[in-house]
Scaffold this active site. Structure first.
Site, PDB file in Angstrom:
ATOM      1  N   TYR A 176       0.835  -1.192   0.000  1.00 28.77           N
ATOM      2  CA  TYR A 176       0.000   0.000   0.000  1.00 28.77           C
ATOM      3  C   TYR A 176       0.878   1.254   0.000  1.00 28.77           C
ATOM      4  O   TYR A 176       1.588   1.535   0.969  1.00 28.77           O
ATOM      5  CB  TYR A 176      -0.940   0.019   1.207  1.00 28.77           C
ATOM      6  CG  TYR A 176      -2.031  -1.037   1.184  1.00 28.77           C
ATOM      7  CD1 TYR A 176      -2.345  -1.741   0.026  1.00 28.77           C
ATOM      8  CD2 TYR A 176      -2.754  -1.331   2.340  1.00 28.77           C
ATOM      9  CE1 TYR A 176      -3.338  -2.710   0.017  1.00 28.77           C
ATOM     10  CE2 TYR A 176      -3.752  -2.295   2.333  1.00 28.77           C
ATOM     11  CZ  TYR A 176      -4.040  -2.980   1.173  1.00 28.77           C
ATOM     12  OH  TYR A 176      -5.031  -3.937   1.169  1.00 28.77           O
ATOM     13  N   SER A 193     -14.147  -4.197   0.784  1.00 30.51           N
ATOM     14  CA  SER A 193     -15.048  -3.522  -0.173  1.00 30.51           C
ATOM     15  C   SER A 193     -16.522  -3.622   0.199  1.00 30.51           C
ATOM     16  O   SER A 193     -17.368  -3.936  -0.647  1.00 30.51           O
ATOM     17  CB  SER A 193     -14.840  -4.057  -1.592  1.00 30.51           C
ATOM     18  OG  SER A 193     -13.607  -3.642  -2.114  1.00 30.51           O
TER      19      SER A 193
END
Length: 330
Positions: free
Chosen positions: A53, A206
């Site tokens: 990330y 998500s």
């Protein structure tokens, strides 16, 4: 806040996990710190990150904030290994070599001596599964990770790993991280039933469908900014027209109930009995409010059923539709 147990590990976590993928990317250090403090104020003790990330900055920021607040021992931290972390041809995958190098770098960035749940980020078809499981077991024995975990594997791959771990007396995967939201329900077919049967923790990602279920999207509605607009990966993932119809119907349902669609979308995931904690994330504190609002929603079984009916139920694994529950014939 009512905390939940990750599988059968005994580890207690908040019903929401905060994902720090935005740290060091679309969220600068100041905004990342504000979001970290905001979720801590709501009682969240569970944080998810990964070595890839924002080229490691997500781990660096999270480590810095934990150090600033002297709260490392109060938090349950996850990170991941698999993705390409350098130009070297071997700086990726699930080989013993890459995992051993990867864990050391992640520990440095996180400013900690261990990672609670260490995820393999994806499936590596080039590396023998047993090799990966053995090095994860080594890291458990060394105290550098507490529990191996797995993200983005199919149910059969996870089951195969559990069989190897049991046969070889290795530390097994204790938590999984699949995609799951009202538009993307494939996990209901095999992954979530498997997790319940094997007593695995589940932190799904998500819950907002990349922003699809936040109220900003519909059949003829699309904002100028957002993942589905700015990033090809998300545009492809949610490119089918049926997803925007689901968003349209979901927005109308949320409006009739007088609740924020983002809060409701996360609450729907959180209410699935197989889910330990959905992973929420945001680009700023204002956007974060919607997901945190899920903590204030009292989701009943009937309400969850009404929301579920707004989307398309995936067919069962065997395609024997006549055996599917609550199916309508016409």
């Amino acid at each position: 806040m009512e905390y939940r147990t990750v599988g059968k590990t005994g580890v207690q976590v908040s019903p929401l996990c905060f994902g720090t993928m935005s740290f060091g990317g679309i969220a600068d250090e100041e905004m990342s710190r504000k979001m970290f403090n905001a979720v801590r104020e709501r009682g969240i003790n569970f944080f998810d990150t990964a070595d890839v990330y924002n080229e490691g900055r997500s781990e660096e920021f999270l480590g810095k904030f934990m150090q600033e607040n002297n709260c490392r021992d109060e938090l349950v931290i996850t990170s991941k290994v698999f993705g390409k972390t350098a130009a070297d041809v071997n700086a990726k995958g699930l080989s013993r070599r890459h995992i051993k190098l990867g864990i050391e770098e992640s520990l440095k960035r996180l400013k900690t001596d261990r990672i609670d749940f260490y995820f393999v980020h994806s499936f590596d078809s080039k590396t023998d599964m047993a090799q990966t499981l053995r090095v994860l077991d080594d890291l458990v024995r060394e105290g550098k990770i507490l529990y191996p975990a797995v993200s983005n594997w199919a149910a059969w791959q996870i089951e195969k790993s559990l069989g190897i771990s049991k046969r070889e007396s290795l530390a097994r995967f204790e938590c999984i991280q699949p995609m799951y939201n009202l538009a993307k329900r494939q996990a209901e077919v095999e992954i979530l039933p498997m997790a319940e049967a094997e007593e695995l923790g589940v932190i799904s990602y998500s819950p907002l469908g990349g922003g699809l279920l936040t109220g900003k999207y519909g059949k003829d509605k699309k904002p100028k900014q957002g993942r589905l607009v700015e990033r090809d990966m998300y545009a492809k993932r949610y490119g089918l027209k049926q997803y925007y119809q689901i968003a349209e119907d979901f927005n109308k349902h949320a409006a009739t109930r007088g609740v924020d669609p983002a809060s409701l979308a996360v609450a729907w995931v959180m209410a699935n009995p197989a889910i330990t904690a959905p992973i929420i994330g945001a680009r700023n504190t204002e956007q974060l409010k919607g997901s945190l609002g899920a903590l204030d929603i009292e989701m009943t079984d009937q309400w969850r059923k009404e929301i579920t009916e707004l989307s398309i139920t995936p067919p069962p694994a065997t395609d024997r539709l006549e055996e599917q529950k609550d199916i309508s014939y016409f």
